[in-house]
Design a protein around this motif. Structure first.
Motif, mmCIF file in Angstrom:
data_model
loop_
_atom_site.group_PDB
_atom_site.id
_atom_site.type_symbol
_atom_site.label_atom_id
_atom_site.label_comp_id
_atom_site.label_asym_id
_atom_site.label_seq_id
_atom_site.Cartn_x
_atom_site.Cartn_y
_atom_site.Cartn_z
ATOM 1 N N VAL A 17 0.844 -1.195 0.000
ATOM 2 C CA VAL A 17 0.000 0.000 0.000
ATOM 3 C C VAL A 17 0.881 1.247 0.000
ATOM 4 O O VAL A 17 0.607 2.217 -0.711
ATOM 5 C CB VAL A 17 -0.972 -0.006 1.195
ATOM 6 N N ASN A 18 1.952 1.217 0.782
ATOM 7 C CA ASN A 18 2.883 2.347 0.821
ATOM 8 C C ASN A 18 3.473 2.612 -0.563
ATOM 9 O O ASN A 18 3.594 3.763 -0.985
ATOM 10 C CB ASN A 18 3.981 2.091 1.844
ATOM 11 N N ALA A 19 3.807 1.559 -1.280
ATOM 12 C CA ALA A 19 4.348 1.716 -2.636
ATOM 13 C C ALA A 19 3.311 2.375 -3.549
ATOM 14 O O ALA A 19 3.663 3.221 -4.391
ATOM 15 C CB ALA A 19 4.772 0.364 -3.197
ATOM 16 N N GLU A 20 2.053 2.016 -3.373
ATOM 17 C CA GLU A 20 0.997 2.624 -4.188
ATOM 18 C C GLU A 20 0.822 4.107 -3.831
ATOM 19 O O GLU A 20 0.602 4.942 -4.711
ATOM 20 C CB GLU A 20 -0.313 1.860 -3.995
ATOM 21 N N TRP A 25 1.828 9.884 -5.516
ATOM 22 C CA TRP A 25 2.499 11.183 -5.388
ATOM 23 C C TRP A 25 3.477 11.403 -6.532
ATOM 24 O O TRP A 25 3.599 12.525 -7.039
ATOM 25 C CB TRP A 25 3.210 11.289 -4.038
ATOM 26 N N ALA A 26 4.180 10.369 -6.965
ATOM 27 C CA ALA A 26 5.136 10.509 -8.066
ATOM 28 C C ALA A 26 4.409 10.852 -9.369
ATOM 29 O O ALA A 26 4.888 11.691 -10.142
ATOM 30 C CB ALA A 26 5.944 9.225 -8.227
ATOM 31 N N GLU A 39 -8.390 9.173 -3.524
ATOM 32 C CA GLU A 39 -7.622 7.931 -3.630
ATOM 33 C C GLU A 39 -6.576 7.853 -2.513
ATOM 34 O O GLU A 39 -6.380 6.811 -1.890
ATOM 35 C CB GLU A 39 -6.944 7.844 -5.007
ATOM 36 N N TYR A 40 -5.913 8.980 -2.249
ATOM 37 C CA TYR A 40 -4.907 9.042 -1.189
ATOM 38 C C TYR A 40 -5.539 8.726 0.172
ATOM 39 O O TYR A 40 -4.991 7.932 0.943
ATOM 40 C CB TYR A 40 -4.266 10.432 -1.182
ATOM 41 N N GLN A 41 -6.702 9.289 0.445
ATOM 42 C CA GLN A 41 -7.387 9.022 1.712
ATOM 43 C C GLN A 41 -7.761 7.545 1.831
ATOM 44 O O GLN A 41 -7.616 6.935 2.889
ATOM 45 C CB GLN A 41 -8.641 9.902 1.854
ATOM 46 N N GLU A 46 -6.421 2.103 4.112
ATOM 47 C CA GLU A 46 -5.973 0.738 3.846
ATOM 48 C C GLU A 46 -4.608 0.484 4.485
ATOM 49 O O GLU A 46 -4.357 -0.577 5.064
ATOM 50 C CB GLU A 46 -5.904 0.483 2.335
ATOM 51 N N TRP A 47 -3.708 1.476 4.395
ATOM 52 C CA TRP A 47 -2.379 1.335 4.985
ATOM 53 C C TRP A 47 -2.481 1.174 6.502
ATOM 54 O O TRP A 47 -1.818 0.315 7.084
ATOM 55 C CB TRP A 47 -1.525 2.549 4.623
ATOM 56 N N ALA A 48 -3.328 1.985 7.140
ATOM 57 C CA ALA A 48 -3.499 1.891 8.599
ATOM 58 C C ALA A 48 -4.024 0.515 8.988
ATOM 59 O O ALA A 48 -3.577 -0.076 9.980
ATOM 60 C CB ALA A 48 -4.436 2.991 9.085
ATOM 61 N N ALA A 49 -4.954 -0.035 8.213
ATOM 62 C CA ALA A 49 -5.475 -1.376 8.497
ATOM 63 C C ALA A 49 -4.372 -2.415 8.352
ATOM 64 O O ALA A 49 -4.285 -3.364 9.148
ATOM 65 C CB ALA A 49 -6.640 -1.695 7.557
ATOM 66 N N ALA A 50 -3.523 -2.251 7.363
ATOM 67 C CA ALA A 50 -2.418 -3.196 7.153
ATOM 68 C C ALA A 50 -1.422 -3.125 8.306
ATOM 69 O O ALA A 50 -0.933 -4.158 8.775
ATOM 70 C CB ALA A 50 -1.720 -2.900 5.824
ATOM 71 N N VAL A 51 -1.142 -1.919 8.783
ATOM 72 C CA VAL A 51 -0.226 -1.764 9.916
ATOM 73 C C VAL A 51 -0.831 -2.414 11.162
ATOM 74 O O VAL A 51 -0.142 -3.135 11.889
ATOM 75 C CB VAL A 51 0.100 -0.274 10.161
ATOM 76 N N ARG A 52 -2.120 -2.196 11.397
ATOM 77 C CA ARG A 52 -2.796 -2.840 12.550
ATOM 78 C C ARG A 52 -2.733 -4.352 12.430
ATOM 79 O O ARG A 52 -2.478 -5.044 13.412
ATOM 80 C CB ARG A 52 -4.248 -2.376 12.652
ATOM 81 N N ALA A 53 -2.941 -4.877 11.228
ATOM 82 C CA ALA A 53 -2.886 -6.333 11.026
ATOM 83 C C ALA A 53 -1.492 -6.855 11.309
ATOM 84 O O ALA A 53 -1.336 -7.931 11.904
ATOM 85 C CB ALA A 53 -3.315 -6.681 9.602
ATOM 86 N N ASP A 54 -0.458 -6.087 10.921
ATOM 87 C CA ASP A 54 0.929 -6.499 11.190
ATOM 88 C C ASP A 54 1.185 -6.531 12.692
ATOM 89 O O ASP A 54 1.860 -7.438 13.185
ATOM 90 C CB ASP A 54 1.924 -5.547 10.519
ATOM 91 N N VAL A 55 0.663 -5.555 13.424
ATOM 92 C CA VAL A 55 0.865 -5.494 14.868
ATOM 93 C C VAL A 55 0.163 -6.666 15.548
ATOM 94 O O VAL A 55 0.743 -7.323 16.408
ATOM 95 C CB VAL A 55 0.360 -4.144 15.443
ATOM 96 N N VAL A 56 -1.055 -6.960 15.148
ATOM 97 C CA VAL A 56 -1.810 -8.071 15.727
ATOM 98 C C VAL A 56 -1.087 -9.390 15.436
ATOM 99 O O VAL A 56 -0.954 -10.238 16.304
ATOM 100 C CB VAL A 56 -3.254 -8.101 15.198
#
Length: 59
Positions: A17-20, A25-26, A39-41, A46-56
């Protein structure tokens, strides 16, 4: 129903998601248009959900 509220929807890795986000921006190369801002929002959520999933998963 949104993807963030549907537990059956797989979460993409935060790095993907970070790459997207970086690609968005590029491509823009300037301030984002209203459509790009939406789209950015969406990507930030989506990125925040992925980070939460990584933490869990790490716990």
């Amino acid at each position: 129903m949104s993807a963030s509220s549907d537990a059956s929807v797989p979460v993409r890795p935060a790095a993907d998601v970070n790459a997207e986000i970086r690609a968005l921006w590029a491509r823009a190369g300037r301030a984002l248009s209203p459509a790009e801002q939406q789209e950015y929002q969406r990507l930030l959520v989506e990125w925040a959900a992925a980070v939460r999933a990584d933490v869990v998963e790490a716990a």
